[in-house]
Design an enzyme around this catalytic site. Structure first.
Site, PDB file in Angstrom:
ATOM      1  N   ASP A  37       0.820  -1.228   0.000  1.00 58.83           N
ATOM      2  CA  ASP A  37       0.000   0.000   0.000  1.00 58.83           C
ATOM      3  C   ASP A  37       0.847   1.269   0.000  1.00 58.83           C
ATOM      4  O   ASP A  37       0.593   2.187  -0.781  1.00 58.83           O
ATOM      5  CB  ASP A  37      -1.035   0.003   1.137  1.00 58.83           C
ATOM      6  N   GLY A 126      -3.805  -6.993  14.312  1.00 53.26           N
ATOM      7  CA  GLY A 126      -3.600  -6.626  12.912  1.00 53.26           C
ATOM      8  C   GLY A 126      -4.886  -6.627  12.109  1.00 53.26           C
ATOM      9  O   GLY A 126      -4.870  -6.798  10.895  1.00 53.26           O
ATOM     10  N   ASP A 174      -6.335   0.312   5.269  1.00 52.17           N
ATOM     11  CA  ASP A 174      -7.184  -0.060   6.400  1.00 52.17           C
ATOM     12  C   ASP A 174      -8.418   0.832   6.499  1.00 52.17           C
ATOM     13  O   ASP A 174      -9.535   0.363   6.708  1.00 52.17           O
ATOM     14  CB  ASP A 174      -6.388   0.016   7.711  1.00 52.17           C
TER      15      ASP A 174
END
Length: 382
Positions: A37, A126, A174
């Protein structure tokens, strides 16, 4: 009692009037595309049915009052008319304050609010409990005050808050999947353009997340080191990001690079290619190919990016031996512990759970936590 019922009843009890809105934002698991990312690459996460829920209402003044139900109803209170600064002793408060401060910096006009927050996203595993909280808070103010923000802007605002206010360097994945997730789908995200493509999940496939419960210690420092190594690689190729480097260009000059940097670059380039192919395999319902790509991803994280630990590798081996070519398994998240993610037919879930329960603790001395998830809808009213 659901999180919605819990936050609504606590809101009425503490504030003495009913909440007008209840908002949820989910956690996520990344199926493939690790450490790509921040290299402007591709990721393939799905939102999961664990979330942060906030019951809320507007206030007539410029105060924000927040209750954290999961932290013994701790209270935070701050004014929109004074500079918003970090809270010394309540780390959770800083996610809320950071999001609100960055909404202000984007020139959004809004007033005060009362919020009661609770969530069931496992923390430190996570699965992005922090991004889920940031997106939930952003969505609260967007809904309460009809702010002209779409999901991508709410996600970017959350990322800015985490990077600049909380002080943790993170990519955009995220927050974006928490804001934009789609039920029964994964989302192929282009982290450069923030373009997304919904990828339907095959019917009858379970998303299994297993927490190794190995205490992550290196994750912060090592994450930053990996990021620097990737930036060094991009500079070597005179490109803005590794996204712009082809595998052929890399192979032609790999021997000229620092050997460690070369390994890191190779992981990112091959992982990007795997992620794009994985989206297409998933859409076709080709779990066998998806499993191969997940296995290659794990090997690359273990050998080239060097972010797995023996406990995680053991978990992956146990699951792989049980599912064979009927699905896939790999480490997911930043690394150095945390979770593995597996895609497999629902019918195989009991066998995998049994295999892990009998073998993992015996081999590592640690008891795992096992979650069976559904790909879920992104943030909104609940």
């Amino acid at each position: 009692m659901s999180l919605k019922e819990k936050t609504q009843s606590l809101f009425a009890e503490i504030f003495g009037y009913p909440a007008t809105h209840t908002i949820q934002a989910p956690g996520r698991v990344n199926l493939i595309g690790e450490h790509t990312d921040y290299n402007d690459g591709f990721v393939l996460p799905c939102a999961i049915d664990y979330q942060t829920v906030i019951s809320c209402a507007t206030r007539d003044d410029r105060k924000v009052r927040v209750i954290a139900a999961d932290y013994d109803n701790q209270v935070d209170e701050f004014s929109l008319d004074a500079p918003i600064v970090t809270h010394d002793s309540q780390q959770w408060s800083n996610y809320v304050r950071g999001v609100v401060k960055h909404l202000q910096k984007r020139n959004n006009a809004f007033g005060g609010a009362d919020l009661v927050i609770s969530g069931n996203v496992p923390q430190g595993a996570g699965l992005s409990s922090s991004a889920s909280l940031e997106v939930a808070v952003g969505t609260v103010f967007q809904q309460l005050y009809h702010l002209p923000l779409d999901g991508a802007q709410i996600a970017l605002n959350g990322q800015e808050a985490e990077n600049q206010f909380v002080g943790c360097n993170c990519g955009i994945m995220d927050q974006l999947i928490s804001a934009l997730g789609k039920k029964d789908h994964a989302l192929l995200i282009d982290c450069r353009t923030l373009g997304t493509k919904a990828v339907s999940m095959p019917e009858g496939v379970a998303v299994v997340i297993i927490n190794s419960n190995f205490k992550r210690t290196l994750v912060g420092s090592e994450y930053n080191t990996r990021r620097e190594q990737c930036e060094t690689g991009a500079r070597f190729f005179q490109q803005p990001a590794l996204r712009d480097v082809s595998l052929a260009a890399f192979n032609a000059v790999a021997s000229e690079l620092d050997p460690i940097v070369a390994k890191r670059v190779r992981h990112v380039l091959t992982e990007n290619a795997r992620t794009v192919e994985a989206a297409s395999a998933l859409e076709k319902g080709d779990l066998k190919r998806m499993g191969e790509l997940m296995a290659e991803s794990h090997a690359s994280m273990r050998d080239d990016f060097e972010i797995t630990v023996p406990q995680i590798d053991t978990l992956v081996e146990i699951v792989k031996a049980t599912i064979g070519d009927k699905g896939g398994v790999r480490m997911t998240g930043g690394g150095f512990g945390g979770c593995v993610v597996a895609l497999l037919p629902e019918a195989l879930v009991p066998a995998v759970q049994q295999a892990v329960a009998t073998q993992y603790e015996a081999k590592t001395g640690i008891k795992e936590t096992f979650y069976v998830c559904k790909p879920s809808q992104g943030a909104g009213q609940c």
